[in-house]
Enzyme design. Structure first.
Site, mmCIF file in Angstrom:
data_model
loop_
_atom_site.group_PDB
_atom_site.id
_atom_site.type_symbol
_atom_site.label_atom_id
_atom_site.label_comp_id
_atom_site.label_asym_id
_atom_site.label_seq_id
_atom_site.Cartn_x
_atom_site.Cartn_y
_atom_site.Cartn_z
ATOM 1 N N HIS A 34 0.837 -1.219 0.000
ATOM 2 C CA HIS A 34 0.000 0.000 0.000
ATOM 3 C C HIS A 34 0.866 1.261 0.000
ATOM 4 O O HIS A 34 0.447 2.302 0.483
ATOM 5 C CB HIS A 34 -0.981 -0.003 1.183
ATOM 6 C CG HIS A 34 -2.080 -1.017 1.024
ATOM 7 N ND1 HIS A 34 -3.227 -0.768 0.298
ATOM 8 C CD2 HIS A 34 -2.189 -2.290 1.468
ATOM 9 C CE1 HIS A 34 -4.000 -1.843 0.322
ATOM 10 N NE2 HIS A 34 -3.392 -2.786 1.018
ATOM 11 N N ASP A 172 2.251 -4.302 -9.777
ATOM 12 C CA ASP A 172 2.101 -5.681 -10.244
ATOM 13 C C ASP A 172 2.603 -5.858 -11.679
ATOM 14 O O ASP A 172 3.332 -6.804 -11.991
ATOM 15 C CB ASP A 172 0.633 -6.109 -10.163
ATOM 16 C CG ASP A 172 0.107 -6.074 -8.737
ATOM 17 O OD1 ASP A 172 0.932 -5.930 -7.808
ATOM 18 O OD2 ASP A 172 -1.114 -6.187 -8.552
HETATM 19 MG MG MG Z 1 -4.826 -8.787 -9.776
#
Ligand code: MG
Ligand code: ADP
Length: 378
Positions: A34, A172
């Site tokens: 985060h 990601d």
């Molecule tokens: Mg995902």
């Protein structure tokens, strides 16, 4: 590397041979959770599990998609009809990538794509980013589009933000596109600066367990948005562009300046988490990898108590692993379910894994080492 079964699956779906095959990995985040949407630091590594794509171009304006992991057969879309919010189901991820490539002016047209994956789907290990990145890499390479890995990742992020409609950060996709074997990827989200940090577990007699809890609590998306909005509000109140700008040494003053405890907890997590990333990197650079364990566990406590994005199942995994002798453990990814990572010595990995399985019967786990980022198979 050619895999006849995979090529046959493409041919079965589309009635012809593929032109090539690509793979992109899922990821686990070692530390820095985060922090990406706070312009801070993250430190993901690629897991060995990948999503593969076998691909052939088409010249009739169709995009045809097939996944071995999804029921429903071939999804057929018209490239000219692609528009944000119009595609449903899993096909929206690869459709989003093609749309975004074309929006950016790249000469990329229709194609047949067949996917399969060893990344657990929906397990918090970014099967969605692996799917996007493998699509983007395959389409750009097949069409001769030159693009840096970081730009490719940003394009995938934009495709998820704009076309899929999910306000995700860029960690990601960047991990899947840019990681290298035997390393974790230090990413400074604001500067878009990257560094490969040595993280060779086997050489240090260590093992990394990834434990999938197989739970995904339904309030996850709403809670993500709330945390994100809270961080933005705290930054505005503190007069900084993002929480990344609060130095660790100024944390107490920042906390004193905030009007309520909820915002204080968010800020404390983000500022201490950025610090933990720096401390973990310093230890990895010094070859003192086992010592990162307590920092991982401290990161989990911060996510659980201050940021409040853990859940009972993740806490059970972490507490059990640490009690069974793990060097450290933490949830990884957004939270409210998904997966945890557990760092152990190589010779205690089995015992720790067994203890976790005993405590949370529905969980599954695998041992991984930091693998390569996205690449062409043949
Ligand atoms: Mg995902
Ligand atoms: P995670 O990224 O943590 O695995 P997400 O909910 O973000 O979980 O993404 C999972 C979604 O991504 C799936 O529901 C599906 O739409 C898509 N997806 C991921 N892997 C595949 C695959 N191999 N084939 C088809 N769709 C996939």
């Amino acid at each position: 590397m050619s895999d006849p079964t995979f090529e046959t699956a493409f041919t079965k779906a589309f009635g012809r041979a593929p032109e090539g095959a690509w793979a992109a990995p899922g990821r686990a985040n070692l530390i820095g959770e985060h922090t990406d949407y706070n312009d801070g630091y993250v430190l993901p590594f690629a897991i060995q599990q990948t999503t593969r794509a076998a691909v052939a171009r088409r010249d009739d304006g169709l995009l045809r998609l097939h996944s071995a992991d999804m029921a429903g057969g071939v999804v057929e879309l018209r490239v000219d009809d692609l528009a944000p919010g119009t595609t449903t189901g899993w096909a929206r991820y690869p459709a989003a990538v093609l749309w975004t490539l074309r929006e950016a002016g790249h000469p990329v047209g229709g194609a047949d794509l067949h996917f399969d994956s060893t990344v657990p789907v929906g397990g918090g290990l970014s099967s969605s980013a692996a799917l996007q990145v493998v699509t983007a890499l395959a389409l750009t390479e097949l069409h001769g589009v030159e693009m840096s890995r970081q730009d490719l990742a940003l394009l995938c992020q934009r495709s998820e933000n704009v076309y899929v409609g999910a306000p995700v950060g860029m960690m990601d996709q960047t991990a899947s596109a840019c990681c290298t074997a035997g390393h974790a990827l230090h990413l400074d989200v604001r500067a878009l600066a990257q560094r490969q940090v040595p993280f060779d577990l086997a050489a240090q007699g260590l093992a990394m367990l990834v434990v999938d809890t197989h739970v995904k609590h339904s309030h996850a998306e709403g809670a993500y948005g709330e945390r994100r909005a809270g961080c933005e509000r705290a930054a505005a109140l503190l007069g900084v562009p993002a929480l990344r700008d609060i130095a660790f040494d100024d944390l107490d003053a920042a906390l004193d300046a905030l009007p309520d405890d909820g915002l204080r907890r968010l800020v404390r997590h983000v500022v201490t988490e950025n610090r933990r990333v720096e401390e973990v990197i310093a230890l990895l650079d010094a070859g003192r990898t086992p010592e990162i364990g307590p920092l991982l566990t401290a990161g989990h406590a911060s996510l659980r108590d201050d940021f409040q994005v853990s859940c009972r199942e993740l806490d059970v995994v972490v507490d059990t692993a640490v009690a069974a002798g793990a060097l450290g453990a933490r949830m990884t990814g957004g939270g409210f379910g998904g997966s945890a990572i557990v760092l152990t010595t190589a010779d205690t990995a089995d015992a720790v894994g067994a203890a976790v399985a005993g405590a949370l019967a529905r969980s599954t786990s695998f041992v991984t080492v930091p693998g390569p980022g996205a690449h062409r198979l043949w």
